[in-house]
Design an enzyme around this catalytic site. Structure first.
Site, mmCIF file in Angstrom:
data_model
loop_
_atom_site.group_PDB
_atom_site.id
_atom_site.type_symbol
_atom_site.label_atom_id
_atom_site.label_comp_id
_atom_site.label_asym_id
_atom_site.label_seq_id
_atom_site.Cartn_x
_atom_site.Cartn_y
_atom_site.Cartn_z
ATOM 1 N N SER A 29 0.795 -1.325 0.043
ATOM 2 C CA SER A 29 -0.087 0.022 0.032
ATOM 3 C C SER A 29 0.894 1.392 -0.096
ATOM 4 O O SER A 29 2.183 1.193 0.263
ATOM 5 C CB SER A 29 -0.844 -0.012 1.223
ATOM 6 O OG SER A 29 0.203 0.128 2.384
ATOM 7 N N LYS A 30 0.161 2.326 -0.271
ATOM 8 C CA LYS A 30 0.866 3.514 -0.252
ATOM 9 C C LYS A 30 1.508 3.963 1.101
ATOM 10 O O LYS A 30 2.604 4.477 1.272
ATOM 11 C CB LYS A 30 -0.087 4.759 -0.635
ATOM 12 C CG LYS A 30 -0.196 4.461 -2.089
ATOM 13 C CD LYS A 30 -0.856 5.670 -2.639
ATOM 14 C CE LYS A 30 -1.354 5.361 -4.154
ATOM 15 N NZ LYS A 30 -2.833 5.545 -4.392
#
Ligand code: GLU
Length: 500
Positions: free
Chosen positions: A257-258
């Site tokens: 994920s970011k």
């Protein structure tokens, strides 16, 4: 081989791994590694991103053979500068019935998305079920189309995806992959501003630049049928490059994920703009204290291995051993602790002289100025096995150059007593008179005084270390004393005695 980044932000882990596999494959087979900047989408353009990409490649030691910066005989290597090249291919496709002009305005497209929205099809696409209901050269008469074009009406060129055809190609990692063309929309090939979209430009340029192999991330797999059909319509399939789509790099809990990105220090190094995705100014691997050799090494093993237990590889070895057959088709998991392990291995293997410039910069950032070059190198040699990241060198070495700012008295106090106090007073006297200042002399004298006072040297070593270093860390304590010198050693012991 080509790496074809769009200058839309920083280069992240997956992007650099794609570069690396391209690079290793090209070098292994004596090919050229080309970097082409795909900047046809002006709305996503981030200024500075192109320079960032090249700086990253340089830091990683993955220099292209041909690019905007390196030159080459297939330039220009920036798609925006090739704008004029693409239109004729779009026109050719229209003429041969593989593409068409579409005159729909943004409002008409919006209306289409609204009117044809259904429960089973919540976001209708411009595809074979819709195209005959829109305003394009398939639904208008030839005269109408001609006059709209002559009037300069805004239009795009769209590919006419065939209905119920199966497009099949062999991916070097996944084997045979098939797509049903009916499920793919009529992608825009040429935009209203005359710029090609990525889909047209990538195929035309791979052809014109004589690309033999096109390796890219898995996120491009859904676009592959469009590219393959364009290859077929424009250039014939026998000229098409071999394709490979690399699997995603996964985080500890699945998809990377970011948030993981910020946590694990992607991108490669800090960007001087806020990340367009997260709005953060992210620290990168470089700032976290990774060596480029370690970074390349760990990336190579994120999705590939040579079939042995070996984990630490020099670049030359990677080139020699890399093979596409051993690239895994499943996503590789990125583990930050393992990444740090690689870095530690590389720091241990590196010469102190090689580490010196980077360590010096880090020390200077912490206001530690070292003028004695040989001393710095000696200290690095002494502590490098204890440093996992380059940034660790600051804490592990600052006490060699500066008096510690604080002393961990709580670690000394509980066992402190009169006898220990007397020991250190005697040690000061002994060291003051000592004619030589070598590690073994310092150690011998220390032990002799301890023995004469019926004390265990082991019990005295910890307080001694804390006096010199400030805390419970660092290399051998007599080596430290030998390096910092007589005056400084005595001063530090006296200082601690005075505050105890
Ligand atoms: N321009 C695409 C990107 O930004 C390249 C995809 C490809 O390599 O075909 O990732």
């Amino acid at each position: 081989m080509r790496f074809a980044p769009s200058p839309t932000g920083g280069l992240h882990l997956g992007g650099v791994r794609t570069v690396l596999y391209n690079y290793l494959f090209a070098k292994k087979y004596g090919g050229d590694f080309i970097v082409r900047i795909e900047d046809t989408d002006q709305t996503r353009f981030v200024s500075g991103a192109e320079e960032y990409i090249f700086d990253t490649l340089k830091w990683c030691g993955l220099e292209p053979d041909e690019s905007v910066q390196h030159g080459g005989s297939f330039g220009p290597y920036r798609q925006s500068e090739r704008k004029e090249t693409y239109r004729k291919y779009a026109e050719q496709l229209v003429k041969e019935g593989f593409a068409y002009y579409a005159f729909d305005t943004p409002e008409e497209l919006e209306k289409m998305r609204h009117d044809y929205k259904m429960e089973h099809n919540p976001s209708p696409q411009y595809d074979h079920t819709i195209r005959m209901k829109m305003r394009n050269s398939l639904t208008l008469s030839a005269e109408e189309t001609q006059s709209l074009l002559a009037e300069g009406t805004r239009h795009v060129v769209r590919i006419k995806m065939p209905e119920h055809e199966t497009v099949t190609f062999t991916d070097m990692i996944r084997g045979e992959v098939s797509f049903d063309t009916s499920l793919v929309d009529d992608k825009v090939l040429l935009k209203a501003d005359g710029m090609p979209t990525y889909h047209l430009a990538v195929v035309v340029d791979d052809y014109l630049m004589q690309i033999s192999h096109a390796f890219r991330g898995e996120e491009w797999l859904p676009s592959a049928p469009v590219h393959i059909l364009l290859w077929k319509y424009l250039f014939g399939l026998e000229n098409m490059p071999y394709w490979a789509h690399f699997p995603l790099i996964l985080g500890p809990s699945g998809k990377l994920s970011k948030r993981d990105g910020a946590k694990y220090g992607f991108p490669v190094f800090a960007m001087n703009w806020a990340d367009p995705n997260t709005g953060d100014l992210t620290e990168g691997f470089k700032e976290k204290g990774f060596l480029p050799e370690a970074f390349i090494n760990l990336l190579a093993l994120l999705g590939w291995n040579d079939g042995s237990e070996q984990e630490v590889f020099y670049k030359g070895e990677l080139i020699e051993k890399f093979s596409m057959e051993r690239v895994h088709s499943a996503g590789a998991k990125f583990d930050y602790e393992k990444a740090k392990w690689f870095n530690h291995e590389w720091i241990k293997r590196s010469d102190a002289g090689y580490l010196k410039p980077e360590v010096r910069i880090l020390l200077e950032k912490s206001n530690i100025i070292v003028t004695d070059d040989r001393l710095l190198e000696k200290v690095i040699g002494l502590i490098k096995d204890r440093c996992t990241l380059l940034t660790d060198f600051v804490q592990q070495s600052s006490f060699f150059f500066n008096t510690p700012g604080s002393i961990d008295l709580d670690a000394i106090k509980p066992k402190w007593n009169e006898a220990r106090q007397m020991f250190f007073v005697e040690l000061i006297r002994n060291y003051q008179l000592s004619p030589d200042w070598h590690t073994h002399t310092l150690e011998n004298n220390f032990k002799e005084i301890a023995a004469a006072n019926d004390l265990k040297p082991g019990d005295l070593m910890l307080p001694f270390r804390i006096m010199l270093v400030g805390g419970k860390f660092g290399p051998g304590v007599f080596e430290i004393a030998a390096i910092i010198g007589k005056d400084e050693t005595i001063k530090r012991i006296e200082h601690t005695l005075s505050i105890l």
